[in-house]
Design an enzyme around this catalytic site. Structure first.
Site, short mmCIF file in Angstrom:
data_model
loop_
_atom_site.label_atom_id
_atom_site.label_comp_id
_atom_site.label_asym_id
_atom_site.label_seq_id
_atom_site.Cartn_x
_atom_site.Cartn_y
_atom_site.Cartn_z
N HIS A 38 0.84 -1.19 0.00
CA HIS A 38 0.00 0.00 0.00
C HIS A 38 0.88 1.25 0.00
O HIS A 38 2.02 1.23 0.48
CB HIS A 38 -0.90 -0.02 1.24
CG HIS A 38 -1.85 1.13 1.29
ND1 HIS A 38 -1.64 2.23 2.09
CD2 HIS A 38 -2.99 1.36 0.61
CE1 HIS A 38 -2.63 3.09 1.90
NE2 HIS A 38 -3.46 2.58 1.01
N THR A 83 1.25 3.70 1.79
CA THR A 83 1.86 4.16 3.04
C THR A 83 3.02 3.27 3.49
O THR A 83 3.69 3.59 4.47
CB THR A 83 0.83 4.16 4.18
OG1 THR A 83 0.25 2.85 4.23
CG2 THR A 83 -0.24 5.20 3.95
N LYS A 84 3.22 2.14 2.82
CA LYS A 84 4.27 1.22 3.27
C LYS A 84 5.63 1.64 2.69
O LYS A 84 5.70 2.41 1.73
CB LYS A 84 3.93 -0.21 2.86
CG LYS A 84 2.54 -0.69 3.26
CD LYS A 84 2.32 -0.75 4.77
CE LYS A 84 1.19 -1.67 5.17
NZ LYS A 84 0.00 -1.02 5.73
N ILE A 85 6.67 1.05 3.24
CA ILE A 85 8.03 1.48 2.90
C ILE A 85 8.35 1.23 1.42
O ILE A 85 9.01 2.02 0.78
CB ILE A 85 9.03 0.80 3.87
CG1 ILE A 85 10.40 1.45 3.85
CG2 ILE A 85 9.14 -0.68 3.63
CD1 ILE A 85 11.25 1.07 5.04
#
Ligand code: PLP
Length: 359
Positions: free
Chosen positions: A178, A180-182
């Site tokens: 997603h 927002t993930k790294i």
């Protein structure tokens, strides 16, 4: 304004060049060449034998639960994102919450055995904030009681444990890509397994169960992802090392400069190469966290209270006693960490944190 996170975006020309190729081929989705390329490149980058790229991290969890034919009770952690619990319930399984370790913030392996009943089919544990669970202990318990293990490794891009990608542990590991993930592909996720049979089964399930144009191997769902999402993944993967290095630098700088703040940090599991995905801090009391959050917000700094509330307090689950998770979830916040964060901004956040605590 300083948000807790900002999605990484590659130079737009690099994304566009993939998009131009899509226009040329007019192949938009259904296991296209970019999806294949992303799967191959991720396998090499992560050094894992197999993976399937899917629509999101929640579908990844649901595919894993289905493929392992879990039923009855699933032992899980109350300190995670809601999708860990809701995926189990969506697949008609009952979450049984086992409290967390106050240091690592992961499920407390020592408390798992007492929660096992004849109805238990699996352990579904989250490597919270990218910090590996007590994998060796969990695997031993699972073997002894003939349980399956799924790891929700949504935060774990780049984390290694005992020299291997943390994605390679458990019967199945899942992750989220997603925004927002790294590492991200806007929306997206993956399942990982070392078992070729399970992999085949999930490959069918991801694509409606199709086995050739007119045959169906099993009940499936639409868990595929598109060429446009894969293109973002391919464009971002080039920067993965740089993103991971920047996180590490930010994390270590925060830790060093927040030494005098009255707080507790997550204890990282031994034998781990950590990915520094998040910087959670635990404040002494819930009142302090409210006070500090307000003070930070007044300075346009927006940390996130990850994870709050503790999942065992949801109104649609059975009642369990998880005092550690309850207490942690009320006192935890994740500090701003993202690729574009400048040292001036970090210094500002640090200064305001000290001022807020002494306010
Ligand atoms: C982000 C996340 C998910 C869900 O992933 P999506 O791709 O948003 O569906 C599941 N579990 C954890 C722990 C997560 O952080």
């Amino acid at each position: 304004m300083i948000p807790v996170t900002k999605p990484f975006l590659p130079p737009v020309e690099e994304y566009e060049s993939y998009i131009r190729d899509i226009w040329q081929r007019q192949w938009l989705t259904n296991n296209g060449p970019l999806v294949n390329e992303l799967e191959l490149k991720l396998k090499v980058y992560l050094e894992v034998p197999h993976l399937l790229y899917v629509a999101n991290g929640t579908i990844a969890l649901q595919l894993a639960i289905r493929a392992l034919e879990l039923r009855g009770q699933i032992i899980t952690t109350p300190f995670s994102f809601i999708a860990t619990t809701s995926s189990a319930m969506w697949e008609n399984c009952k979450p049984v919450f086992v409290d967390i370790n106050p240091g690592t913030l992961n499920i407390d392996a020592e408390k798992i055995e007492e929660a096992i009943t004849p109805e238990t089919s699996a352990i579904l544990a989250t490597h919270v904030f990218g910090n590996p669970c007590d994998i060796l202990a969990i695997d031993e318990i699972a073997k002894k009681h003939n349980l399956k293990v799924i790891y929700d490794a949504s935060h774990c891009f780049g984390t290694r444990y005992h020299g291997r990608s943390v994605y390679s542990y458990g019967d199945i590991s899942t992750t989220s890509f997603h925004a927002t993930k790294i590492f991200h592909t806007v929306e997206g996720g993956a399942v990982f397994t070392n078992d070729p049979e399970l992999l085949r089964k999930m490959a069918y399930m991801r694509n409606f169960g199709f086995d050739g144009p007119e045959n169906f191997a099993c009940v499936g769902i639409n868990g595929k992802n598109s060429e446009f999402h894969a293109a973002m993944g391919l464009a971002n993967l080039k920067y993965a090392d740089e993103i991971l290095a920047k996180r590490k630098e930010l994390y270590l700088y925060y830790i060093e400069n927040l030494e005098r703040l009255d707080k507790q940090c997550q204890v990282i599991q031994k034998n781990t190469t950590y990915n520094y995905a998040y910087l959670p801090i635990l404040l002494p009391t819930e009142d302090q966290i409210r006070k500090i959050e307000l003070y930070l917000n007044a300075n346009l700094i927006y940390p996130r209270r990850y994870f709050f509330p503790s999942l065992h307090t949801l109104n649609f689950v059975d009642k369990y006693d998880c005092p550690v998770s309850l207490c942690v979830s009320k006192r935890v916040m994740c500090l701003p960490m993202h690729h574009k964060l400048t040292s001036e901004e970090v210094n500002f956040v640090i200064r305001i944190l000290y001022r807020a605590q002494n306010y």
